[in-house]
Design a protein around this motif. Structure first.
Motif: not given
Length: 61
Positions: A10-13, A23-42
Motif C-alpha cells: 500500500k505505502c511502499n515502505s 490460530w486460523f492461519g496456523r491450523n487451517l491454512l497451514f498448506f499456504l506459505p503465508l507470512r504476516r508482516y507489520f507496516c509501521a507507516k500504515c
C-alpha cells in the motif's frame, strides 16, 4: 549484489518486523506459505505469500 527488501503493497515502505500467524492461519491454512508482516507507516498487519526459498533473497530490516 544487494538483497531486496520486502515492502508494503500500500505505502511502499519496508516492513518493520514479521509477526506470528494467528490460530486460523496456523491450523487451517497451514498448506499456504503465508507470512504476516507489520507496516509501521500504515500501522497494519499484512499477509504476504512467499516461500522460504524466495525469502532468502530478501534482507531483514
Amino acid at each position: 549484489m544487494s538483497k531486496k527488501i520486502l515492502r508494503c503493497s500500500k505505502c511502499n515502505s519496508p516492513y518493520h518486523f514479521e509477526k506470528q500467524r494467528n490460530w486460523f492461519g496456523r491450523n487451517l491454512l497451514f498448506f499456504l506459505p503465508l507470512r504476516r508482516y507489520f507496516c509501521a507507516k500504515c500501522l497494519k498487519d499484512r499477509y504476504v505469500l512467499i516461500t522460504r526459498e524466495k525469502l532468502k533473497g530478501y534482507q531483514k530490516v
